[in-house]
Structure formats: structure tokens, C-alpha cells
Design a protein around this motif. Structure first.
Motif, PDB file in Angstrom:
ATOM      1  N   ASP A   1      15.816 -12.397 -21.090  1.00 13.54           N
ATOM      2  CA  ASP A   1      15.628 -11.381 -20.622  1.00 13.54           C
ATOM      3  C   ASP A   1      14.101 -11.135 -21.627  1.00 13.54           C
TER       4      ASP A   1
ATOM      5  N   TYR B   1      24.314  -6.154 -22.863  1.00 14.75           N
ATOM      6  CA  TYR B   1      24.298  -7.743 -23.076  1.00 14.75           C
ATOM      7  C   TYR B   1      24.967  -7.736 -24.209  1.00 14.75           C
TER       8      TYR B   1
ATOM      9  N   ASP C   1      23.626  -1.687 -22.013  1.00 16.49           N
ATOM     10  CA  ASP C   1      23.051  -2.186 -20.700  1.00 16.49           C
ATOM     11  C   ASP C   1      24.585  -3.660 -20.937  1.00 16.49           C
TER      12      ASP C   1
ATOM     13  N   ILE D   1      21.423  -8.899 -28.567  1.00 13.32           N
ATOM     14  CA  ILE D   1      20.159  -8.704 -28.880  1.00 13.32           C
ATOM     15  C   ILE D   1      18.924  -9.332 -29.702  1.00 13.32           C
TER      16      ILE D   1
ATOM     17  N   LYS E   1      17.971   1.585 -24.269  1.00 15.14           N
ATOM     18  CA  LYS E   1      18.590   1.051 -22.815  1.00 15.14           C
ATOM     19  C   LYS E   1      19.086  -0.142 -23.122  1.00 15.14           C
ATOM     20  N   LEU E   2      18.894  -1.052 -24.063  1.00 16.75           N
ATOM     21  CA  LEU E   2      19.696  -2.413 -23.935  1.00 16.75           C
ATOM     22  C   LEU E   2      21.235  -2.539 -24.341  1.00 16.75           C
TER      23      LEU E   2
ATOM     24  N   ALA F   1      18.764 -10.229 -24.532  1.00 20.01           N
ATOM     25  CA  ALA F   1      18.004 -10.146 -24.500  1.00 20.01           C
ATOM     26  C   ALA F   1      17.101 -10.064 -25.897  1.00 20.01           C
TER      27      ALA F   1
ATOM     28  N   TYR G   1      11.678  -7.848 -23.714  1.00 21.20           N
ATOM     29  CA  TYR G   1      11.215  -6.726 -23.846  1.00 21.20           C
ATOM     30  C   TYR G   1       9.436  -6.752 -24.179  1.00 21.20           C
TER      31      TYR G   1
END
Length: 106
Positions: A22, A44, A42, A47, A38-39, A5, A24
Motif C-alpha cells: 500500500d 499495518y 490500522d 510502515i 491512520k496507518l 505500507a 501513500y
């Protein structure tokens, strides 16, 4: 398989979507916290977040300093490099080797 992400302002993250990451786009501090939580909860593995956003999420990021996943990596935003990324590398190296071998204990 782990996902990757990228978080930050829209101008800084939109190009990463073409690489299949991904993205954001964050518009407020509250939204940044919500997305970050959230990330991290999840699947991931990495990040990326802009250095400006890193400053706003510092207290949440610190919770992941000693864990394997996700790797949280600051990147310069569209406005440029703030120097926060290199300071993180410096802190990590100091923790690993016991002294500042990058800047010579400045």
C-alpha cells in the motif's frame, strides 16, 4: 494478516505498488501526520517511510520506538540516502548491547 505500507514523495513510493504494498504519496507535512496516524491505528505490521519524511515525523515515530508493531523502517528516497536510517540502526544497537559496536563510539 498484517499489511505493509510505504509513505513518501510520489517518485519514491510509486514503484512499491507493483509489489503489492500500500503506497501513500505525501505532499505536505500535515498530510504526512494524518496518514501516519491512520496507518499506525490500522492493521499495518510494517510502515516504510522515506528518510526525508522520517525527519518530519520524528516526534510521532518516537512513540513507537519500544512497541512490537508496527515496525517503522526508514528507506532512502528517490533523492538518495541521507544517513538517517543507519543512525537509527546505530541507536537501536546501542540500546540493545549498551555500546556502539557499529561505529566504535565515534
Amino acid at each position: 494478516m498484517y499489511k505493509i505500507a510505504v509513505m513518501g514523495d510520489i517518485e519514491s513510493v510509486q514503484g512499491f505498488a507493483t509489489l503489492g504494498l500500500d503506497t501513500y504519496a505525501v505532499e505536505s507535512d500535515e498530510q504526512a501526520v494524518e496518514i501516519f496516524k491512520k496507518l499506525t491505528g490500522d492493521n499495518y505490521g510494517v510502515i516504510y517511510l522515506t528518510e526525508a519524511l522520517q525527519e518530519k515525523l520524528e516526534k510521532y515515530i518516537d512513540n513507537y520506538a519500544n512497541v512490537y508493531l508496527p515496525a517503522i523502517i526508514p528507506i532512502p528516497g528517490i533523492t538518495g540516502n541521507t544517513g538517517r536510517g543507519i543512525l537509527n540502526v546505530k541507536k537501536s544497537v546501542e540500546r540493545a548491547v549498551g555500546s556502539d559496536i557499529i561505529f566504535g563510539n565515534d
